[in-house]
Scaffold this motif. Structure first.
Motif, PDB file in Angstrom:
ATOM      1  N   ARG A  71      17.882   3.096  25.988  1.00  0.00           N
ATOM      2  CA  ARG A  71      17.663   4.446  25.463  1.00  0.00           C
ATOM      3  C   ARG A  71      17.397   4.450  23.957  1.00  0.00           C
ATOM      4  O   ARG A  71      17.294   5.519  23.337  1.00  0.00           O
ATOM      5  CB  ARG A  71      18.873   5.337  25.754  1.00  0.00           C
ATOM      6  CG  ARG A  71      19.104   5.600  27.241  1.00  0.00           C
ATOM      7  CD  ARG A  71      20.371   6.397  27.459  1.00  0.00           C
ATOM      8  NE  ARG A  71      21.557   5.641  27.037  1.00  0.00           N
ATOM      9  CZ  ARG A  71      22.797   6.116  27.076  1.00  0.00           C
ATOM     10  NH1 ARG A  71      23.015   7.344  27.509  1.00  0.00           N
ATOM     11  NH2 ARG A  71      23.819   5.370  26.691  1.00  0.00           N
ATOM     12  N   ALA A  72      17.270   3.288  23.368  1.00  0.00           N
ATOM     13  CA  ALA A  72      17.077   3.207  21.919  1.00  0.00           C
ATOM     14  C   ALA A  72      15.810   3.934  21.485  1.00  0.00           C
ATOM     15  O   ALA A  72      14.799   3.926  22.180  1.00  0.00           O
ATOM     16  CB  ALA A  72      17.006   1.740  21.488  1.00  0.00           C
ATOM     17  N   ARG A  73      15.910   4.562  20.318  1.00  0.00           N
ATOM     18  CA  ARG A  73      14.757   5.195  19.685  1.00  0.00           C
ATOM     19  C   ARG A  73      14.628   4.670  18.266  1.00  0.00           C
ATOM     20  O   ARG A  73      15.624   4.345  17.619  1.00  0.00           O
ATOM     21  CB  ARG A  73      14.907   6.719  19.668  1.00  0.00           C
ATOM     22  CG  ARG A  73      14.914   7.337  21.055  1.00  0.00           C
ATOM     23  CD  ARG A  73      14.878   8.857  20.979  1.00  0.00           C
ATOM     24  NE  ARG A  73      16.110   9.406  20.448  1.00  0.00           N
ATOM     25  CZ  ARG A  73      16.167  10.341  19.488  1.00  0.00           C
ATOM     26  NH1 ARG A  73      15.050  10.783  18.924  1.00  0.00           N
ATOM     27  NH2 ARG A  73      17.331  10.814  19.085  1.00  0.00           N
ATOM     28  N   VAL A  74      13.392   4.602  17.775  1.00  0.00           N
ATOM     29  CA  VAL A  74      13.125   4.094  16.436  1.00  0.00           C
ATOM     30  C   VAL A  74      12.285   5.111  15.671  1.00  0.00           C
ATOM     31  O   VAL A  74      11.321   5.666  16.215  1.00  0.00           O
ATOM     32  CB  VAL A  74      12.400   2.729  16.479  1.00  0.00           C
ATOM     33  CG1 VAL A  74      11.892   2.327  15.081  1.00  0.00           C
ATOM     34  CG2 VAL A  74      13.324   1.648  17.034  1.00  0.00           C
ATOM     35  N   VAL A  75      12.657   5.318  14.417  1.00  0.00           N
ATOM     36  CA  VAL A  75      11.875   6.140  13.497  1.00  0.00           C
ATOM     37  C   VAL A  75      11.398   5.233  12.374  1.00  0.00           C
ATOM     38  O   VAL A  75      12.213   4.645  11.655  1.00  0.00           O
ATOM     39  CB  VAL A  75      12.710   7.299  12.916  1.00  0.00           C
ATOM     40  CG1 VAL A  75      11.846   8.137  11.965  1.00  0.00           C
ATOM     41  CG2 VAL A  75      13.288   8.153  14.030  1.00  0.00           C
ATOM     42  N   GLY A  76      10.091   5.103  12.232  1.00  0.00           N
ATOM     43  CA  GLY A  76       9.522   4.373  11.107  1.00  0.00           C
ATOM     44  C   GLY A  76       9.383   5.309   9.918  1.00  0.00           C
ATOM     45  O   GLY A  76       8.801   6.390  10.045  1.00  0.00           O
ATOM     46  N   VAL A  77       9.936   4.927   8.774  1.00  0.00           N
ATOM     47  CA  VAL A  77       9.914   5.777   7.584  1.00  0.00           C
ATOM     48  C   VAL A  77       9.160   5.054   6.470  1.00  0.00           C
ATOM     49  O   VAL A  77       9.478   3.905   6.145  1.00  0.00           O
ATOM     50  CB  VAL A  77      11.346   6.128   7.126  1.00  0.00           C
ATOM     51  CG1 VAL A  77      11.323   6.895   5.803  1.00  0.00           C
ATOM     52  CG2 VAL A  77      12.065   6.944   8.197  1.00  0.00           C
ATOM     53  N   GLU A  78       8.185   5.738   5.897  1.00  0.00           N
ATOM     54  CA  GLU A  78       7.381   5.175   4.812  1.00  0.00           C
ATOM     55  C   GLU A  78       7.203   6.211   3.702  1.00  0.00           C
ATOM     56  O   GLU A  78       7.011   7.402   3.969  1.00  0.00           O
ATOM     57  CB  GLU A  78       6.000   4.728   5.314  1.00  0.00           C
ATOM     58  CG  GLU A  78       5.749   3.237   5.260  1.00  0.00           C
ATOM     59  CD  GLU A  78       5.807   2.630   3.871  1.00  0.00           C
ATOM     60  OE1 GLU A  78       5.530   3.356   2.893  1.00  0.00           O
ATOM     61  OE2 GLU A  78       6.126   1.438   3.766  1.00  0.00           O
ATOM     62  N   ILE A  79       7.251   5.739   2.464  1.00  0.00           N
ATOM     63  CA  ILE A  79       7.122   6.633   1.320  1.00  0.00           C
ATOM     64  C   ILE A  79       5.667   6.922   0.962  1.00  0.00           C
ATOM     65  O   ILE A  79       5.376   7.880   0.241  1.00  0.00           O
ATOM     66  CB  ILE A  79       7.879   6.031   0.114  1.00  0.00           C
ATOM     67  CG1 ILE A  79       8.179   7.119  -0.927  1.00  0.00           C
ATOM     68  CG2 ILE A  79       7.095   4.865  -0.490  1.00  0.00           C
ATOM     69  CD1 ILE A  79       9.150   6.665  -1.997  1.00  0.00           C
ATOM     70  N   GLU A  80       4.745   6.118   1.492  1.00  0.00           N
ATOM     71  CA  GLU A  80       3.323   6.286   1.219  1.00  0.00           C
ATOM     72  C   GLU A  80       2.691   7.101   2.348  1.00  0.00           C
ATOM     73  O   GLU A  80       2.600   6.631   3.488  1.00  0.00           O
ATOM     74  CB  GLU A  80       2.647   4.917   1.098  1.00  0.00           C
ATOM     75  CG  GLU A  80       1.134   4.939   1.008  1.00  0.00           C
ATOM     76  CD  GLU A  80       0.628   5.831  -0.099  1.00  0.00           C
ATOM     77  OE1 GLU A  80      -0.050   6.824   0.236  1.00  0.00           O
ATOM     78  OE2 GLU A  80       0.936   5.546  -1.277  1.00  0.00           O
ATOM     79  N   PRO A  81       2.238   8.341   2.092  1.00  0.00           N
ATOM     80  CA  PRO A  81       1.721   9.204   3.167  1.00  0.00           C
ATOM     81  C   PRO A  81       0.574   8.584   3.959  1.00  0.00           C
ATOM     82  O   PRO A  81       0.488   8.781   5.179  1.00  0.00           O
ATOM     83  CB  PRO A  81       1.262  10.464   2.426  1.00  0.00           C
ATOM     84  CG  PRO A  81       2.084  10.491   1.169  1.00  0.00           C
ATOM     85  CD  PRO A  81       2.268   9.046   0.793  1.00  0.00           C
ATOM     86  N   ALA A  82      -0.307   7.832   3.299  1.00  0.00           N
ATOM     87  CA  ALA A  82      -1.443   7.242   4.016  1.00  0.00           C
ATOM     88  C   ALA A  82      -0.972   6.249   5.072  1.00  0.00           C
ATOM     89  O   ALA A  82      -1.604   6.116   6.129  1.00  0.00           O
ATOM     90  CB  ALA A  82      -2.386   6.571   3.031  1.00  0.00           C
TER      91      ALA A  82
END
Length: 272
Positions: A71-82
């Protein structure tokens, strides 16, 4: 999932260097040591913080976590909008991408934050504040269930993931330091010094604990030279076994066979 990002994300843009399979050693360790926490959680959210110019590491993290926590979920977070825009086509059930930084723009308190090669460009004096902010976002410990809470894994590796050193932190702060390598590429353990995380890399000098540890590791490696005829793995395992006489190694032969060794943070923490 609705993001709750600050108007201006916290942090600075990284170089964005990434490669498929680069973080496999870190991921395998996370699965082995933190998989039980992820598996028993009713809402298992993990964050790949600063995944870079392409989303490979976030995609791979989800795949690896689901081998132990379906049931794991991952959120990728990046500071560069592009970079976020470029990653959106890779979204799928259980994987999303968000614009943000050290504030971690999600409503949940994650069970895992992986930050690989993110603090490399920062000053050493900035690391403690970043660690404190990220640890404060982790899921808390729950004595009633025996949960130790969320885990922050922060470290550095080379471009293709052969050599990697990371610090594991819980809500309470730093716990351990792990050294991991492809053994066939290693001449001596101190080769890993160039991949020390920012909190330690400038402390690899005489008088500092991490320098003493790598010195002793090299000595144990040299003493284990007769085992080289059985292969680099057997030599590594013998050297690590000898290290346990003087250093608080927290893992055992199962992890050593993977080219790893984990030591309590207190033993390597920078001096005053």
């Amino acid at each position: 999932m609705t993001p709750r990002a600050a108007t201006r994300p916290l942090g600075t843009v990284t170089r964005g260097t990434t490669n498929p399979n680069r973080l496999r050693r870190m991921d395998r360790w996370i699965v082995a040591t933190h998989g039980a926490e992820l598996r028993r959680a009713t809402d298992s959210v993990s964050v790949d913080l600063g995944y870079g110019a392409a989303p490979w590491t976030a995609v791979e993290l989800l795949q690896r976590l689901r081998t132990v926590a379906p049931r794991a979920r991952v959120v990728g977070v990046e500071i560069e909008p592009a970079r976020v825009a470029a990653a959106l086509p890779y979204e799928r059930p259980g994987l999303v991408f968000r614009h943000g930084g050290f504030e971690i723009p999600i409503p949940q308190r994650p069970l895992l934050v992986r930050a690989a090669n993110v603090l490399r460009q920062y000053e050493e004096g900035e690391v403690a504040a970043v660690w404190q902010r990220l640890c404060a976002r982790l899921a808390p410990a729950d004595p009633a269930t025996g949960s130790r809470g969320g885990l922050l894994v922060e470290g550095t590796c080379d471009e293709i993931g052969r050599r990697h050193v990371w610090v594991a932190l819980g809500p309470e702060g730093p716990r351990t330091v792990t050294f991991a390598t492809r053994l066939g590429s290693l001449e001596r353990p101190s080769d890993l010094a160039e991949r020390l995380p920012k909190a330690l890399i400038h402390r690899n000098v005489p008088g500092e604990p991490v320098h003493a540890f790598l010195r002793d590791f090299d000595r144990a490696w040299a003493a284990a030279a007769p085992y080289a005829s059985y292969g680099a793995r057997q030599r590594w395992m013998r050297a690590v076994r000898d290290l346990t006489a003087d250093w608080p190694v927290t893992d055992g032969p199962v992890r050593w066979r993977q080219g790893e060794v984990t030591v309590r943070w207190e033993a390597l923490a920078p001096g005053a």
